[in-house]
Design an enzyme around this catalytic site. Structure first.
Site, PDB file in Angstrom:
ATOM      1  N   ASN A   1       0.830  -1.195   0.000  1.00 28.82           N
ATOM      2  CA  ASN A   1       0.000   0.000   0.000  1.00 28.82           C
ATOM      3  C   ASN A   1       0.874   1.257   0.000  1.00 28.82           C
ATOM      4  O   ASN A   1       1.042   1.911  -1.029  1.00 28.82           O
ATOM      5  CB  ASN A   1      -0.945  -0.057   1.217  1.00 28.82           C
ATOM      6  CG  ASN A   1      -2.048   0.964   1.132  1.00 28.82           C
ATOM      7  OD1 ASN A   1      -1.915   1.962   0.445  1.00 28.82           O
ATOM      8  ND2 ASN A   1      -3.135   0.724   1.827  1.00 28.82           N
ATOM      9  N   ASP A   2       1.495   1.568   1.146  1.00 35.57           N
ATOM     10  CA  ASP A   2       2.277   2.811   1.231  1.00 35.57           C
ATOM     11  C   ASP A   2       3.381   2.878   0.179  1.00 35.57           C
ATOM     12  O   ASP A   2       3.673   3.951  -0.338  1.00 35.57           O
ATOM     13  CB  ASP A   2       2.954   2.919   2.616  1.00 35.57           C
ATOM     14  CG  ASP A   2       1.951   3.037   3.735  1.00 35.57           C
ATOM     15  OD1 ASP A   2       0.775   3.333   3.448  1.00 35.57           O
ATOM     16  OD2 ASP A   2       2.338   2.823   4.896  1.00 35.57           O
ATOM     17  N   VAL A   3       3.989   1.738  -0.109  1.00 35.84           N
ATOM     18  CA  VAL A   3       5.165   1.773  -0.997  1.00 35.84           C
ATOM     19  C   VAL A   3       4.796   2.025  -2.453  1.00 35.84           C
ATOM     20  O   VAL A   3       5.673   2.156  -3.302  1.00 35.84           O
ATOM     21  CB  VAL A   3       6.017   0.480  -0.873  1.00 35.84           C
ATOM     22  CG1 VAL A   3       6.551   0.322   0.526  1.00 35.84           C
ATOM     23  CG2 VAL A   3       5.247  -0.747  -1.319  1.00 35.84           C
TER      24      VAL A   3
END
Ligand code: NAP
Length: 465
Positions: free
Chosen positions: A391-393
């Site tokens: 997600n964040d990456v």
């Protein structure tokens, strides 16, 4: 064996052990050589231990043998049983033991000198005092870190008013006690007080740090343990302990800096805690917006007819333990002539190297694992980016949104691929707790469900195409 020969054998063995540690660490720098590096370092440890056992001042081999047997049994049992997702807490507890050992050995040395009315000298006294303080901080800090990661303690930052002042005063008390000891008073009172104050400081420093930041904190504690061991090595006049401790200290410091940079966090920001206290870490604040959903069958057709697919593994892949299923899917695609690669973000997952280790466990070839810098230019001519529990990456806000906690963090350019397929269970946010624009993009399709199940369905569907 005569004294001189014994001394020469021990010294040469220590040099050999130090070299093995250095080459071992070098091997750990790439996945291809990591196993060999680990073996070299283990051999170095064996040589160092064997040489130490030749030392004449050993009092009881039996006590050492019993301690070794108990330690080895616990170590082997826990290393075999631990899940990959629980590796950070395992590192924390092992690290804590290292810190405690360094502190206790320094204390024992002081009391031995005290018992024989020997003045250890300023150098050894300062090293010993620092060894006790740093080792004790590292011990309790690591235990709290373990408790948070194991969810025995609440993972959220535990803040108390005036904590910076209290911690500052405890640090000052440690300096004062250290100076007292350095002046030659190595009796039980200053030594035990120093130990107790440092134990307390370790707890209070780590409590305010959120569970998500704990891997960085563990890396800090790990380097502290290395420094404590090196200081104990000075007290014991044991060269290999000094070298090994400094190697741990230096590599831990480098790892800490790399992790903070890759997570776009200032180290001071991690160390002084409180991050995520308000946001609660993983709660999404987003208002529900429409996304395009797909089925395993449709996604399989798209992938089966693609030329190039890049798989982006994230923390969710580790949670779902879906490394083998991702390999099976890739195998089916490759049979159809699809070029499959894996994009590895430096902080994908919850600890450095998490994804490399997981994928290596499933025997995925190292040649297919590409670092962020290598793979990012390839997204522009990739048909499908398959995001598996990441997600964040892959959050483009890191490039554009100055208000995002991710702003400035380097990301994988999944959004540059022609199409993006995301496997996750819901629209929940990732570790940073923010919404992800990628999931709403026109070229993105969501396949909701547990990553392992989705990958199995995709593999079956590709076979049926
Ligand atoms: P992430 O941003 O935490 O996202 C993981 C996603 O996986 C979640 O959105 C979750 O969504 C999904 N997921 C969880 N369980 C799943 C399952 N069983 N099946 C399918 N999906 C599942 O992970 P990431 O993209 O790997 O990023 C890592 C984050 O951790 C970064 O913010 C990084 O800075 C941080 N971090 C990394 C390190 C390190 O050294 N690697 C250390 C500390 C912190 P659902 O709940 O909707 O399924």
């Amino acid at each position: 064996m005569s004294g001189d020969i014994r001394f020469t054998v021990i010294s040469l063995s220590y040099v050999a052990a130090a070299l093995l540690f250095i080459f071992g660490l070098r091997g750990l720098s790439t996945p291809r050589t990591a196993r060999a590096g680990n073996r070299l370092a283990a051999l170095g440890m064996f040589v160092a231990l064997a040489a130490t056992l030749l030392d004449r001042s050993i009092i009881s081999y039996w006590e050492i043998a019993i301690g070794t047997a108990i330690g080895a049994a616990v170590g082997i049992y826990s290393a075999r049983r631990v899940q990959m997702t629980a590796m950070p807490q395992m590192v924390a507890i092992f690290n804590g033991m290292g810190g405690a050992t360094a502190a206790l050995v320094s204390i024992a040395e002081f009391f031995r000198d005290y018992g024989h009315a020997i003045d250890p000298g300023v150098g050894a006294a300062v090293s010993g005092a620092l060894g006790i303080a740093i080792g004790a901080i590292s011990f309790t800090g690591s235990i709290v870190a373990f408790g948070k990661l194991q969810e025995i303690l609440p993972g959220r930052p535990l803040l108390f008013p005036g904590r910076h002042v209290v911690n500052g005063l405890l640090a000052l008390a440690i300096v004062a006690l250290g100076l007292w000891i350095a002046r030659g008073d190595i009796g039980p009172r200053p030594v035990w007080t120093l130990f107790a104050v440092a134990l307390l400081l370790g707890i209070l420093v780590v409590l305010p740090i959120g569970g998500g930041d704990m891997p960085v904190m563990i890396s800090v504690l790990n380097s502290l343990t290395g420094v404590a061991a090196a200081l104990t090595g000075i007290v014991l006049r044991n060269q290999v302990l000094v070298v090994a401790g400094m190697l741990v200290g230096a590599s831990g410091t480098l790892l800490t800096l790399l992790m903070s940079r890759a997570m776009n966090r200032k180290l001071s920001n991690v160390m002084f805690g409180g991050f995520g206290a308000e946001s609660g870490g993983a709660a999404s604040t987003a208002v529900a917006r429409p996304v395009r959903q797909t089925s395993a069958e449709d996604a399989a057709v798209a992938m089966a007819f693609a030329n190039r697919v890049i798989v982006i593994p994230g923390y969710g892949l580790a949670v779902a333990e879906a490394q083998r299923q991702v390999k099976e899917l890739a195998g089916e695609l490759e049979k159809r002539g699809v070029d499959v690669k894996y994009a590895i973000h430096p902080v994908a997952g919850r600890m450095p190297g998490h994804m490399n280790v997981l994928l290596a466990e499933a025997d995925i070839s190292y040649d297919q694992l590409l670092d962020m810098e290598q793979i990012n230019p390839e997204f522009d001519h990739t048909d499908i980016a398959l995001v598996v529990g990441a997600n964040d990456v892959v959050n483009p806000a890191a490039r554009t949104d100055r208000t995002s906690p991710l702003f400035g963090m380097p990301i994988l350019d999944a959004d540059h691929a022609k199409n993006v397929i995301v496997l996750k269970r819901s629209m929940k946010a990732g570790f940073a707790g923010v919404d992800n624009e990628l999931f709403y993009a026109r070229n993105t399709q969501m396949l909701f469900g547990d990553a392992k199940q989705s990958l199995v369905q995709l593999t079956e569907a590709v076979k049926a195409v």
